[in-house]
Scaffold this active site. Sequence first.
Site, PDB file in Angstrom:
ATOM      1  N   ASP A 287      -1.556  -0.712   6.101  1.00 12.11           N
ATOM      2  CA  ASP A 287      -1.618  -0.003   7.383  1.00 12.11           C
ATOM      3  C   ASP A 287      -3.038   0.157   7.897  1.00 12.11           C
ATOM      4  O   ASP A 287      -3.234   0.574   9.038  1.00 12.11           O
ATOM      5  CB  ASP A 287      -0.996   1.386   7.251  1.00 12.11           C
ATOM      6  CG  ASP A 287      -1.908   2.326   6.467  1.00 12.11           C
ATOM      7  OD1 ASP A 287      -2.171   2.042   5.278  1.00 12.11           O
ATOM      8  OD2 ASP A 287      -2.377   3.320   7.041  1.00 12.11           O
TER       9      ASP A 287
ATOM     10  N   ASP B 278       0.874  -1.166   0.000  1.00 12.48           N
ATOM     11  CA  ASP B 278       0.000   0.000   0.000  1.00 12.48           C
ATOM     12  C   ASP B 278       0.918   1.225   0.000  1.00 12.48           C
ATOM     13  O   ASP B 278       2.102   1.121   0.345  1.00 12.48           O
ATOM     14  CB  ASP B 278      -0.878  -0.029   1.253  1.00 12.48           C
ATOM     15  CG  ASP B 278      -1.618   1.264   1.490  1.00 12.48           C
ATOM     16  OD1 ASP B 278      -2.337   1.712   0.580  1.00 12.48           O
ATOM     17  OD2 ASP B 278      -1.467   1.842   2.585  1.00 12.48           O
TER      18      ASP B 278
ATOM     19  N   ASP C 199      -0.231   5.177   0.799  1.00 11.73           N
ATOM     20  CA  ASP C 199      -0.546   6.162   1.838  1.00 11.73           C
ATOM     21  C   ASP C 199      -0.674   5.497   3.202  1.00 11.73           C
ATOM     22  O   ASP C 199      -1.514   4.616   3.400  1.00 11.73           O
ATOM     23  CB  ASP C 199      -1.850   6.888   1.496  1.00 11.73           C
ATOM     24  CG  ASP C 199      -1.693   7.822   0.314  1.00 11.73           C
ATOM     25  OD1 ASP C 199      -1.164   8.920   0.498  1.00 11.73           O
ATOM     26  OD2 ASP C 199      -2.090   7.427  -0.801  1.00 11.73           O
TER      27      ASP C 199
END
Length: 219
Positions: free
Chosen positions: A165, A7, A9
């Site tokens: 995240d 991922d 961001d």
Amino acid sequence: MKAIVFDFDGTILDTETPWFDVYLETYKEYGVDLPIEIWSQVIGTDGVHILYDYLLANATKDVDLQAVREITSKKHKQVMEKKELRPGIENYFNEAKEMGLELAIASSSSREWVEYFLNKFNIKQYFEILKTSDDVKNVKPDPALYLEAVKDLGINAVEAVAIEDSPKGAQAAKAAGLHCVTIPNDITKLLPFEEVDLQINSMSDVTLEWVISQIKKNN
């Protein structure tokens, strides 16, 4: 394992905590608090309209949404000029290459947004594949980004590890059939995670080799 799909961001670069701080500060000017429960609906997705709907419904004075967009974007840009990559992330890139693993990115953000930071930090060369909101109809938690990434890598989903995240990002990775490791940031660590293969506090705490060994052990 043949590949790692990151991922962007919040995982490679923590853009999310600054966004939350900026919106929180801006909303206070309208007499509105921003609960983490509302923010969590947006993380890892393209659901920014949820934030604006919440502001409009709760503001104590008239809201100029265009002004809000401009103010928050300006403040966020200022904060991001001083931001560094998340601790340990470049070690993971280099370790992956030493292990013969291919790297990809699956991001709900635009290609322009992701490439700006990849170029800024001079890390674009690590990645064979870049999949963004420009490439799919539906972003996370839909699995499309991850499905497209593994397809272009020419591997089966079970041969890849996603590093995420956020809960919605992890949901997308697991729905696509990838193994998933979560490394929450300052904001997403407050959220509940379900059905992930492994969660660690920081990439500077453990090696990528150890992470993969734990996934193999548990599967």
